[in-house]
Design a protein around this motif. Structure first.
Motif, PDB file in Angstrom:
ATOM      1  N   VAL A 156      16.549 -62.245  90.513  1.00 40.75           N
ATOM      2  CA  VAL A 156      15.368 -61.483  90.054  1.00 40.75           C
ATOM      3  C   VAL A 156      14.068 -62.055  90.601  1.00 40.75           C
ATOM      4  O   VAL A 156      13.052 -61.377  90.588  1.00 40.75           O
ATOM      5  N   SER A 157      14.092 -63.301  91.062  1.00 35.39           N
ATOM      6  CA  SER A 157      12.860 -63.882  91.609  1.00 35.39           C
ATOM      7  C   SER A 157      12.657 -63.537  93.074  1.00 35.39           C
ATOM      8  O   SER A 157      11.656 -63.902  93.671  1.00 35.39           O
ATOM      9  N   SER A 158      13.613 -62.847  93.651  1.00 36.32           N
ATOM     10  CA  SER A 158      13.549 -62.595  95.092  1.00 36.32           C
ATOM     11  C   SER A 158      12.484 -61.562  95.454  1.00 36.32           C
ATOM     12  O   SER A 158      12.107 -60.716  94.645  1.00 36.32           O
ATOM     13  N   TYR A 159      11.956 -61.700  96.642  1.00 38.88           N
ATOM     14  CA  TYR A 159      11.129 -60.635  97.206  1.00 38.88           C
ATOM     15  C   TYR A 159      11.554 -60.544  98.664  1.00 38.88           C
ATOM     16  O   TYR A 159      10.960 -61.145  99.548  1.00 38.88           O
ATOM     17  N   ARG A 160      12.619 -59.817  98.893  1.00 40.62           N
ATOM     18  CA  ARG A 160      13.234 -59.781 100.210  1.00 40.62           C
ATOM     19  C   ARG A 160      12.345 -59.087 101.237  1.00 40.62           C
ATOM     20  O   ARG A 160      11.669 -58.115 100.913  1.00 40.62           O
ATOM     21  N   TYR A 161      12.416 -59.563 102.444  1.00 42.95           N
ATOM     22  CA  TYR A 161      11.786 -58.857 103.558  1.00 42.95           C
ATOM     23  C   TYR A 161      12.432 -57.482 103.637  1.00 42.95           C
ATOM     24  O   TYR A 161      13.651 -57.365 103.481  1.00 42.95           O
ATOM     25  N   ASP A 162      11.650 -56.418 103.853  1.00 50.80           N
ATOM     26  CA  ASP A 162      12.242 -55.098 103.661  1.00 50.80           C
ATOM     27  C   ASP A 162      12.477 -54.286 104.936  1.00 50.80           C
ATOM     28  O   ASP A 162      12.734 -53.093 104.854  1.00 50.80           O
ATOM     29  N   ARG A 163      12.359 -54.934 106.083  1.00 47.80           N
ATOM     30  CA  ARG A 163      12.692 -54.176 107.288  1.00 47.80           C
ATOM     31  C   ARG A 163      13.979 -54.708 107.908  1.00 47.80           C
ATOM     32  O   ARG A 163      14.463 -55.765 107.515  1.00 47.80           O
ATOM     33  N   GLU A 164      14.514 -53.944 108.854  1.00 51.20           N
ATOM     34  CA  GLU A 164      15.811 -54.304 109.420  1.00 51.20           C
ATOM     35  C   GLU A 164      15.619 -55.381 110.480  1.00 51.20           C
ATOM     36  O   GLU A 164      15.117 -55.108 111.574  1.00 51.20           O
ATOM     37  N   LEU A 165      15.990 -56.581 110.141  1.00 44.17           N
ATOM     38  CA  LEU A 165      15.840 -57.699 111.071  1.00 44.17           C
ATOM     39  C   LEU A 165      17.022 -58.621 110.819  1.00 44.17           C
ATOM     40  O   LEU A 165      17.164 -59.163 109.726  1.00 44.17           O
TER      41      LEU A 165
ATOM     42  N   MET B  82     -11.459 -63.266 105.179  1.00 44.27           N
ATOM     43  CA  MET B  82     -10.165 -62.589 104.963  1.00 44.27           C
ATOM     44  C   MET B  82      -9.960 -62.262 103.483  1.00 44.27           C
ATOM     45  O   MET B  82     -10.540 -62.898 102.617  1.00 44.27           O
ATOM     46  N   ASP B  83      -9.084 -61.303 103.211  1.00 45.78           N
ATOM     47  CA  ASP B  83      -8.666 -61.071 101.834  1.00 45.78           C
ATOM     48  C   ASP B  83      -7.988 -62.339 101.319  1.00 45.78           C
ATOM     49  O   ASP B  83      -7.154 -62.914 102.040  1.00 45.78           O
ATOM     50  N   PRO B  84      -8.293 -62.765 100.086  1.00 45.17           N
ATOM     51  CA  PRO B  84      -7.731 -64.032  99.600  1.00 45.17           C
ATOM     52  C   PRO B  84      -6.201 -64.117  99.702  1.00 45.17           C
ATOM     53  O   PRO B  84      -5.670 -65.163 100.065  1.00 45.17           O
ATOM     54  N   HIS B  85      -5.486 -63.020  99.427  1.00 41.47           N
ATOM     55  CA  HIS B  85      -4.022 -63.140  99.476  1.00 41.47           C
ATOM     56  C   HIS B  85      -3.518 -63.226 100.919  1.00 41.47           C
ATOM     57  O   HIS B  85      -2.560 -63.927 101.205  1.00 41.47           O
ATOM     58  N   SER B 116      -2.845 -70.698  91.145  1.00 41.13           N
ATOM     59  CA  SER B 116      -3.377 -69.345  91.327  1.00 41.13           C
ATOM     60  C   SER B 116      -2.831 -68.464  90.207  1.00 41.13           C
ATOM     61  O   SER B 116      -1.901 -68.856  89.521  1.00 41.13           O
ATOM     62  N   SER B 117      -3.368 -67.274  90.086  1.00 38.92           N
ATOM     63  CA  SER B 117      -2.837 -66.356  89.076  1.00 38.92           C
ATOM     64  C   SER B 117      -1.486 -65.818  89.550  1.00 38.92           C
ATOM     65  O   SER B 117      -1.223 -65.753  90.757  1.00 38.92           O
ATOM     66  N   PRO B 118      -0.618 -65.425  88.613  1.00 42.69           N
ATOM     67  CA  PRO B 118       0.685 -64.858  88.988  1.00 42.69           C
ATOM     68  C   PRO B 118       0.506 -63.637  89.894  1.00 42.69           C
ATOM     69  O   PRO B 118       1.249 -63.422  90.839  1.00 42.69           O
ATOM     70  N   HIS B 119      -0.529 -62.865  89.592  1.00 47.51           N
ATOM     71  CA  HIS B 119      -0.786 -61.666  90.380  1.00 47.51           C
ATOM     72  C   HIS B 119      -1.135 -62.037  91.828  1.00 47.51           C
ATOM     73  O   HIS B 119      -0.674 -61.402  92.777  1.00 47.51           O
ATOM     74  N   HIS B 120      -1.946 -63.067  91.980  1.00 48.45           N
ATOM     75  CA  HIS B 120      -2.326 -63.507  93.323  1.00 48.45           C
ATOM     76  C   HIS B 120      -1.100 -63.994  94.089  1.00 48.45           C
ATOM     77  O   HIS B 120      -0.915 -63.645  95.263  1.00 48.45           O
ATOM     78  N   LEU B 121      -0.263 -64.775  93.423  1.00 46.94           N
ATOM     79  CA  LEU B 121       0.945 -65.274  94.092  1.00 46.94           C
ATOM     80  C   LEU B 121       1.807 -64.112  94.595  1.00 46.94           C
ATOM     81  O   LEU B 121       2.326 -64.133  95.714  1.00 46.94           O
ATOM     82  N   MET B 122       1.941 -63.086  93.765  1.00 51.36           N
ATOM     83  CA  MET B 122       2.736 -61.929  94.177  1.00 51.36           C
ATOM     84  C   MET B 122       2.123 -61.249  95.405  1.00 51.36           C
ATOM     85  O   MET B 122       2.821 -60.844  96.331  1.00 51.36           O
ATOM     86  N   ALA B 123       0.798 -61.129  95.386  1.00 52.58           N
ATOM     87  CA  ALA B 123       0.110 -60.501  96.514  1.00 52.58           C
ATOM     88  C   ALA B 123       0.285 -61.338  97.786  1.00 52.58           C
ATOM     89  O   ALA B 123       0.441 -60.798  98.883  1.00 52.58           O
ATOM     90  N   VAL B 124       0.274 -62.658  97.634  1.00 55.53           N
ATOM     91  CA  VAL B 124       0.482 -63.540  98.787  1.00 55.53           C
ATOM     92  C   VAL B 124       1.887 -63.311  99.348  1.00 55.53           C
ATOM     93  O   VAL B 124       2.076 -63.209 100.567  1.00 55.53           O
ATOM     94  N   ARG B 125       2.888 -63.192  98.465  1.00 54.48           N
ATOM     95  CA  ARG B 125       4.262 -62.979  98.942  1.00 54.48           C
ATOM     96  C   ARG B 125       4.382 -61.653  99.679  1.00 54.48           C
ATOM     97  O   ARG B 125       5.069 -61.542 100.688  1.00 54.48           O
ATOM     98  N   GLN B 126       3.704 -60.630  99.149  1.00 55.58           N
ATOM     99  CA  GLN B 126       3.745 -59.330  99.831  1.00 55.58           C
ATOM    100  C   GLN B 126       3.088 -59.417 101.197  1.00 55.58           C
ATOM    101  O   GLN B 126       3.618 -58.921 102.192  1.00 55.58           O
ATOM    102  N   ALA B 127       1.919 -60.083 101.248  1.00 57.70           N
ATOM    103  CA  ALA B 127       1.211 -60.218 102.518  1.00 57.70           C
ATOM    104  C   ALA B 127       2.051 -61.031 103.506  1.00 57.70           C
ATOM    105  O   ALA B 127       2.154 -60.681 104.691  1.00 57.70           O
ATOM    106  N   SER B 135      10.408 -63.303 104.372  1.00 58.84           N
ATOM    107  CA  SER B 135       9.706 -63.580 103.118  1.00 58.84           C
ATOM    108  C   SER B 135       9.268 -65.044 103.085  1.00 58.84           C
ATOM    109  O   SER B 135       9.812 -65.885 103.804  1.00 58.84           O
ATOM    110  N   LEU B 136       8.269 -65.314 102.236  1.00 61.06           N
ATOM    111  CA  LEU B 136       7.787 -66.688 102.083  1.00 61.06           C
ATOM    112  C   LEU B 136       8.930 -67.602 101.657  1.00 61.06           C
ATOM    113  O   LEU B 136       9.116 -68.699 102.191  1.00 61.06           O
ATOM    114  N   GLU B 137       9.769 -67.125 100.717  1.00 58.90           N
ATOM    115  CA  GLU B 137      10.835 -68.004 100.218  1.00 58.90           C
ATOM    116  C   GLU B 137      11.919 -68.193 101.266  1.00 58.90           C
ATOM    117  O   GLU B 137      12.580 -69.233 101.307  1.00 58.90           O
ATOM    118  N   GLU B 138      12.088 -67.212 102.147  1.00 61.89           N
ATOM    119  CA  GLU B 138      13.052 -67.371 103.240  1.00 61.89           C
ATOM    120  C   GLU B 138      12.580 -68.507 104.163  1.00 61.89           C
ATOM    121  O   GLU B 138      13.359 -69.358 104.571  1.00 61.89           O
TER     122      GLU B 138
END
Lengths: 316, 316
Positions: A156-165, B82-85, B116-127, B135-138
């Motif tokens: 549930v903590s994952s945020y997978r890369y979402d494109r085909e690579l 730049m945008d912070p995230h 950072s705020s949880p929301h900011h961390l999520m935005a950083v992972r998306q960016a 992904s960052l965790e990858e």
């Protein structure tokens, strides 16, 4: 590949809200009105209807549906009318609040983490946190027993890369890591959890394929041979949700209707959550697996407005 | 508690864009123009200026800044613009791409995950995911060696509940879990990672306080006594970033200016990332800890436009 059928010209949200309001007020027309309107609108359109209804009549559409409907029909319609991420946060919370958390209850969490888009999972976590006074992973960390806790927390903590690579070398080396862990029956060692929860789904499909090529058996078969505890069941489900989600949901529906009695909660969940995603694929898979149509299975096992509503979502 | 000073009447983004454009075109006015405009606008205003500048002149503001400026000044202005995230995703990626990943480089990841705020961390992972093809965790799972990998993976995957809600019993029992792990020198056992990465920061502060009450020493002191490897350093940093982020950043700034030479990258990062968050607290903490003012330390150790820009962010 959704089965939801939206009319070519979608009425304005105001018009839909008025129609629903009228159905609520006239005796005997509620169910039909609800199915005709909400059963043929996508998530975005339903959201607009909810907002417009609230503005026009200063009452919550979901609250009104709760008051007007009952039983499994009510449950299905309300889950369908909610925002998908809020609906899934609610389903996950219900699963985690059960006293005895069986594989059967926890599977919704696997579905959200492994058979949804990364963006959806993130939205579910945000919704969970804003509704339930703690984070989804906090509730897992302190409510789910080991070893499932470790696996579900990672997923549930994952945020997978979402494109085909796909990295073929990584698929090869990680198939070996998985094989080694399965051989040693260390199914939730850190490296397994990291592979399953950080890699993108395309990469993981390649890894599972590579596993089969190198070691002879499909990975889920080898996991099955490790044992029959909840851990093996959940892990097989994780792999199925990543690899072939349509197969997982075909199985969920099959189990919910097969034999005496029906598991309406599972049936509703599978149809409501997938009608806009991959229900066409699930129907095909169901037919391949069980040599009978999913629609007829649902028709045979349900009745009344609940049946009408599910069939609307299934065949449009 | 930010130090950024925005004028009472903020000019329209069009006006700011024109002023920047003019500064780029007239010889010798670039630096002053950039500091006057961008140094006095908050993240939202800077975003609007970037968008407006792009529309008006069909060129990227950040690209132009890169072309016009140089050295540490350029680096600071670009990170600020730049945008912070997106900025934090870039900083995390730079840290993970270093051949040798020391505590010094990895601390930015701890800051993003724990201060950072949880929301900011999520935005950083998306960016991160949209910029860097994984992904960052990858990138953490496959670039950071054990045992740091395990701790950082847990931390960056967190989405903490963000309101103040403390369970005193949990604080008590989890202080005991942490104490037991420290006693056994098992600093990254699963339970430690789960506590640090799922609990909300208010809960964790209560747990650290409870630890001190029950076991006599502050928790960071006991961790320090476990050893002097990277793991202890990072773990102490995690606790400081959760408990008293202002203290962590005061230390970062102190280390960057103390002694011969300056670590401009750390100095820039600390000031740029915190000017809009808690720089006033950091300044107070700096004075308490080192009996000298943060501004004078920066003024003594930097020069030219870089100095002017940092001082603008520090004192408005």
């Amino acid at each position: 590949m959704a089965t939801l059928r939206v009319p070519e010209e979608v009425p304005a949200p105001t018009r839909d809200s008025e129609r629903l309001r009228k159905a609520f007020q006239e005796w005997g027309t509620v169910e039909e009105g609800v199915i005709c309107v909400l059963g043929h609108r996508n998530a975005n359109q339903r959201r607009k209807i909810r907002e417009t209804y609230q503005q026009l009549y200063n009452e919550s559409l979901i609250g009104r549906l709760h008051y007007e409907l009952s039983g499994d029909f009510r449950n299905a319609v309300i889950l369908w009318t909610m925002d998908p991420h809020k609906r899934d946060a609610k389903l996950a919370n219900e699963a985690l609040k059960k006293k005895k958390k069986s594989v059967h209850h926890l599977q919704v969490i696997v579905e959200i983490a492994c058979a949804s888009s990364p963006h959806h999972l993130m939205a579910v976590r945000q919704a969970y946190s804003s509704f339930f006074d703690c984070s989804l992973e906090e509730d897992i960390a302190y409510n789910v027993p080991l070893p499932l806790r470790k696996l579900l927390l990672g997923l549930v903590s994952s945020y997978r890369y979402d494109r085909e690579l796909v990295d073929a070398n990584a698929a090869d080396s990680e198939a070996a890591v998985l094989h080694d862990a399965i051989k040693k029956k260390q199914l939730v060692q850190d490296s397994v959890v990291w592979i399953l929860s950080t890699r993108n789904t395309f990469q993981l499909k390649a890894t599972f394929e590579c596993y089969k090529q190198k070691y002879g058996n499909p990975i889920d078969q080898d996991i099955k041979n490790c044992g029959t505890t909840d851990l093996e069941s959940i892990l097989i489900m994780v792999i199925c949700c990543i690899d072939t989600p349509e197969k997982h949901f075909a199985e969920v529906i099959r189990k919910s209707v097969f034999g005496l009695g029906t598991d309406e909660d599972s049936l509703t969940r599978a149809i409501v959550t997938r009608a806009e995603i991959d229900m066409m694929k699930i129907r095909r898979e169901y037919f391949n697996m069980y040599k009978t149509s999913l629609e007829s299975a649902v028709i045979d096992d349900t009745s009344g407005d609940y049946k009408k509503f599910l069939v609307t979502l299934l065949v449009g």
